[in-house]
Design a protein around this motif. Structure first.
Motif, mmCIF file in Angstrom:
data_model
loop_
_atom_site.group_PDB
_atom_site.id
_atom_site.type_symbol
_atom_site.label_atom_id
_atom_site.label_comp_id
_atom_site.label_asym_id
_atom_site.label_seq_id
_atom_site.Cartn_x
_atom_site.Cartn_y
_atom_site.Cartn_z
ATOM 1 N N ALA A 497 0.846 -1.194 0.000
ATOM 2 C CA ALA A 497 0.000 0.000 0.000
ATOM 3 C C ALA A 497 0.881 1.244 0.000
ATOM 4 O O ALA A 497 1.883 1.311 0.713
ATOM 5 N N GLY A 498 0.508 2.229 -0.797
ATOM 6 C CA GLY A 498 1.289 3.470 -0.848
ATOM 7 C C GLY A 498 0.365 4.658 -1.013
ATOM 8 O O GLY A 498 0.496 5.421 -1.960
ATOM 9 N N ILE A 499 -0.577 4.806 -0.122
ATOM 10 C CA ILE A 499 -1.669 5.761 -0.302
ATOM 11 C C ILE A 499 -1.186 7.203 -0.148
ATOM 12 O O ILE A 499 -0.705 7.607 0.916
ATOM 13 N N LEU A 500 -1.302 7.971 -1.237
ATOM 14 C CA LEU A 500 -0.973 9.402 -1.193
ATOM 15 C C LEU A 500 -1.477 10.079 -2.459
ATOM 16 O O LEU A 500 -1.701 9.429 -3.474
ATOM 17 N N ILE A 501 -1.655 11.405 -2.364
ATOM 18 C CA ILE A 501 -2.033 12.200 -3.532
ATOM 19 C C ILE A 501 -0.742 12.569 -4.253
ATOM 20 O O ILE A 501 0.117 13.274 -3.701
ATOM 21 N N LEU A 502 -0.582 12.086 -5.470
ATOM 22 C CA LEU A 502 0.681 12.288 -6.184
ATOM 23 C C LEU A 502 0.941 13.763 -6.482
ATOM 24 O O LEU A 502 2.072 14.244 -6.368
ATOM 25 N N ASN A 503 -0.096 14.486 -6.858
ATOM 26 C CA ASN A 503 0.099 15.882 -7.259
ATOM 27 C C ASN A 503 0.715 16.714 -6.145
ATOM 28 O O ASN A 503 1.495 17.645 -6.402
ATOM 29 N N THR A 504 0.362 16.430 -4.879
ATOM 30 C CA THR A 504 0.840 17.242 -3.750
ATOM 31 C C THR A 504 1.810 16.470 -2.850
ATOM 32 O O THR A 504 2.014 16.850 -1.702
ATOM 33 N N ALA A 505 2.387 15.375 -3.363
ATOM 34 C CA ALA A 505 3.288 14.549 -2.553
ATOM 35 C C ALA A 505 4.507 15.350 -2.113
ATOM 36 O O ALA A 505 5.116 16.094 -2.901
ATOM 37 N N THR A 506 4.883 15.194 -0.842
ATOM 38 C CA THR A 506 6.068 15.861 -0.311
ATOM 39 C C THR A 506 7.302 14.995 -0.553
ATOM 40 O O THR A 506 7.210 13.832 -0.950
ATOM 41 N N ASP A 507 8.467 15.565 -0.260
ATOM 42 C CA ASP A 507 9.710 14.801 -0.398
ATOM 43 C C ASP A 507 9.693 13.589 0.535
ATOM 44 O O ASP A 507 10.197 12.516 0.175
ATOM 45 N N ALA A 508 9.101 13.750 1.719
ATOM 46 C CA ALA A 508 9.018 12.632 2.665
ATOM 47 C C ALA A 508 8.120 11.533 2.117
ATOM 48 O O ALA A 508 8.406 10.335 2.263
ATOM 49 N N ASP A 509 7.004 11.933 1.469
ATOM 50 C CA ASP A 509 6.108 10.947 0.848
ATOM 51 C C ASP A 509 6.840 10.154 -0.231
ATOM 52 O O ASP A 509 6.728 8.924 -0.316
ATOM 53 N N ILE A 510 7.597 10.869 -1.039
ATOM 54 C CA ILE A 510 8.316 10.209 -2.139
ATOM 55 C C ILE A 510 9.393 9.279 -1.595
ATOM 56 O O ILE A 510 9.613 8.175 -2.113
ATOM 57 N N ALA A 511 10.049 9.678 -0.531
ATOM 58 C CA ALA A 511 11.059 8.812 0.087
ATOM 59 C C ALA A 511 10.404 7.532 0.621
ATOM 60 O O ALA A 511 10.968 6.436 0.512
ATOM 61 N N ARG A 512 9.200 7.680 1.184
ATOM 62 C CA ARG A 512 8.479 6.500 1.687
ATOM 63 C C ARG A 512 8.144 5.548 0.544
ATOM 64 O O ARG A 512 8.300 4.327 0.673
ATOM 65 N N ILE A 513 7.683 6.109 -0.580
ATOM 66 C CA ILE A 513 7.350 5.270 -1.737
ATOM 67 C C ILE A 513 8.593 4.547 -2.247
ATOM 68 O O ILE A 513 8.560 3.351 -2.559
ATOM 69 N N ASN A 514 9.700 5.248 -2.336
ATOM 70 C CA ASN A 514 10.941 4.613 -2.792
ATOM 71 C C ASN A 514 11.380 3.500 -1.846
ATOM 72 O O ASN A 514 11.921 2.472 -2.275
ATOM 73 N N GLY A 515 11.121 3.692 -0.547
ATOM 74 C CA GLY A 515 11.434 2.640 0.422
ATOM 75 C C GLY A 515 10.584 1.397 0.185
ATOM 76 O O GLY A 515 11.073 0.262 0.259
#
Length: 691
Positions: A497-515
């Protein structure tokens, strides 16, 4: 080294062997009480045909309906379930959907025949909260142990562990599984987060419950088959076809049998796609007609389609596992014709199978089937079934059709047999339209590809019913699904699961997705490593499953190459908009896109079976292939003297005008009047209207 593909159906077990001596085909009756017996006999038989020792076989790829049959026959394991307090009845409530909105008479299988009975669903205290997965209430471990004591008392050793929001944090499920294995050593335990690490608790719980329901029997069958093969001197690797079109190991499928619920039909679709490629025809509608069922799939542009998760149901139960897009109906050579209590003429879905089989088998079957109707009409020659290996009794067929259909309806035996064929063809045509026209695909731009033992007898009639362009008959129609098993790759999938709004994703959100991506890639690498696949031969594909915020379901979108960044996240967003427009005809390009699930698919290419080309025509007469001439009745009602040709003696470029019947060991092809059958380069056949 040699390789074998084995496809087990409800009536016959089909085999193909590729070795330095060539490609060999074989068909044996399915041993319904224990399918592994028939598989081993078939493997030994085809090795004898090829003149090789079973020890020379390097790999066996197996397509099985074992798990599917368990769901159809409702004879799976007695399961227990440990779930979150207050959510005991999720499996019963489901989505509160009515299967048929305006009907007062329908069955809801998850309620009438639950995978886990209510008394065996035990709720325990624990709580994980969204959206972060934080633990709000620790797991009550003693309650888990008490539940295990109850399961032991009831003789239950197949246990589902499904907690709310475990897709965000699986700590409680993992600990509960440990306790179950401590309390019930050797138990078959499934965590919902292991199989479907995605949101939607009902579908996730149902998936885990299905895994436990079919798991013990399926695992026993797969391991028993592996052991029997070794006892027979076959020391090859055994690989199992999965529903998504890839193959996997015995142990992986024994742990996660939901991956092989559509194992058998998947091989047929892959084989059909490959045959379309050989014929130079990318737009194909495959119709795999066996003894029990017909599996239909539309392949546009030569590309297999994967079902959307909202459509992945097996026997009425939602199962969140990737499946090739196909429709299965109860229509086959063994489908029984009968007159119901209201006096209506029906064919199927009930099948005579292989035991006792159609009336013509002479094994005690007295009900008329589609095969019996084909014999009555002269389309199947009783002395030529399976090259003469299977002797059929035409008189028993005629008697069954006459007594059960013709006399009660006051019609001739010929008209009754024609009625059986027309009804079964209409049933299949409706299913073809549901998988094509209903989804915006025009059959006029596609070729019908009939295969399975019964398929080529129905090909032209189905093409006429849906206005398809023409008919392409594979090289070995009765063995096409088995051939497809040797044309597929190793494949594994993992989700997060990687629930987030892509348009407003923060750097922390993107780091979580990469993890998450790194974790998923490592899991896939581990499975391919265990298969002995070198890292440089492993191909990983990352998919982002997205939706517009508030939508009910997701669509697959492409993931950018390399790690996700603020700069390249637009790749996912644009890909989702494109996918939405393709599926629904519109897209909201300015709307926010929500990423729901990350999926990593790992695959490794394996050597594909190579079908040799046949000899090109030398200009000689097709009489070289002529066997004999017999009367045959066609759909128009006319009975004509019809020549039979040995299909294996036809050369590439030969044209056979209808009426004609092409005979080979594993199938029979019907060419009606007004049609011409042309042999193509690899021995496949294109049937089209004559000039």
């Amino acid at each position: 080294m040699a390789r074998i593909g084995v496809d087990v159906g409800g009536t016959n077990t089909d085999l193909v062997l590729e070795c330095p001596k060539g490609v060999f085909y074989h068909k044996v009756p399915t041993t319904l009480k224990n399918q592994s017996i028939g598989v081993v006999q078939g493997v030994q038989g085809i090795c004898t045909m090829a003149g090789i020792d079973p020890s020379e076989v390097e790999t066996i790829v197996h397509g099985t309906t074992t798990a599917t049959n368990i769901t159809i026959e409702h004879n799976g394991a007695e399961c227990g379930m440990i779930t979150t307090h207050g959510f005991r009845d999720i499996l019963h409530i489901g989505r509160h959907k009515r299967p048929y909105n305006f009907s007062l008479h329908f069955d809801v299988p998850w309620q009438s025949q639950p995978l886990v009975k209510r008394r065996n669903r035990i709720a325990v205290r624990e709580r994980i909260l969204p959206p972060t997965g934080e633990i709000a209430e620790p797991l009550d471990e003693q309650a888990v142990r008490d539940a295990c004591a109850l399961f032991r008392k009831r003789g239950i050793s197949s246990v589902v562990v499904g907690f709310m929001f475990s897709f965000l944090n699986d700590a409680h499920e993992a600990r509960a599984k440990e306790i179950v294995l401590e309390e019930i050593p050797g138990a078959y335990v499934t965590m919902s987060s292991e199989l479907a690490r995605v949101m939607r608790e009902y579908e996730r719980f149902s998936t885990a419950a299905m895994n436990c329901y079919v798991g013990p029997k399926t695992a026993y069958y797969l391991r028993d088959l592996d052991a029997r093969l070794r006892e027979a001197g076959v020391t090859s690797k055994l690989r199992i076809m999965q529903s998504n079109g890839g193959v996997s190991t015995v142990e992986s499928c024994a742990r996660r049998p939901i991956r092989i619920l559509m194992s058998g039909p998947a091989g047929g679709v892959i084989g059909g796609a490959s045959e379309g490629e050989m014929a130079g025809t990318p737009n194909i509608i495959t119709v795999d007609i066996g003894g029990t069922s017909a599996d239909i799939s539309t392949i546009p542009g030569g590309k297999l389609k994967i079902m959307n998760q909202r459509d992945t149901y097996v026997s009425g139960y939602p199962v969140l596992t990737p499946m090739i897009d196909l429709v299965t109906i109860g229509a086959g050579g063994g489908s029984v014709a009968f007159i119901d209590e209201a006096g209506a003429f029906n064919v199927g879905p009930r099948s005579a199978g292989s035991e006792p089989g159609p009336a013509c088998y002479g094994r005690g079957g007295e009900e008329p089937t589609v095969t019996d109707a084909q014999i009555v009409l002269g389309r199947l020659d009783p002395d030529m079934a399976l090259g003469g290996d299977l002797r059929l009794d035409a008189e028993l067929s005629r008697k069954a059709v006459e007594e059960k259909i013709a006399k009660p309806l006051g019609m001739s035996v010929k008209d009754a047999a024609l009625g059986i064929i027309k009804i079964i063809n209409n049933n299949m045509a409706l299913a073809i339209r549901s998988n094509s026209v209903a989804r915006g695909i025009d059959p006029r731009e596609f070729s019908i590809m009939p295969f399975g033992g019964a398929g080529p007898l129905h090909g032209v009639a189905l093409a006429e019913a849906v206005s398809a362009r023409d008919v392409i008959v594979p090289v070995a129609p009765g063995i096409t699904a088995a051939v497809g098993l040797l044309k597929t790759d190793l494949q594994y999938e993992h989700t997060e699961a990687g629930i987030l709004i892509l348009n407003t994703a923060t750097d922390a959100d993107i780091a979580r997705i990469n993890g998450h991506i790194e974790k998923l890639c490592n899991a896939v690498h581990e499975e391919l490593d265990a298969d002995g696949i070198a890292r440089d031969a492993q191909d990983l594909k990352i998919i982002a499953e997205c939706r517009y915020q508030g939508q009910g379901f997701e669509l697959r979108a492409d993931f950018p190459d390399g790690p996700l960044t603020q700069e390249n996240k637009r790749v996912i967003i644009d890909s989702f908009h494109d996918a939405h427009e393709q599926d629904y005809g519109y897209a909201y390009r300015s709307a926010e896109v929500e990423l729901i699930t990350l999926r990593v698919i790992g695959s490794a290419s394996v050597r594909r079976i190579e079908i040799p080309k046949v000899q090109p025509t030398d200009g000689s007469s097709i009489d070289r292939a002529l066997m004999f001439v017999r009367p045959t009745t066609f759909d128009c009602g006319r009975t004509l003297e019809t020549p039979r040709y040995d299909r294996t003696k036809l050369y590439a470029g030969d044209r056979v005008p209808g009426p004609a019947i092409l005979i080979q060991h594993n199938s029979t092809t019907l060419v009606p009047p007004g049609y011409v059958a042309e042999t193509l380069d690899f021995g496949n056949t294109r049937i089209s209207k004559g000039a």
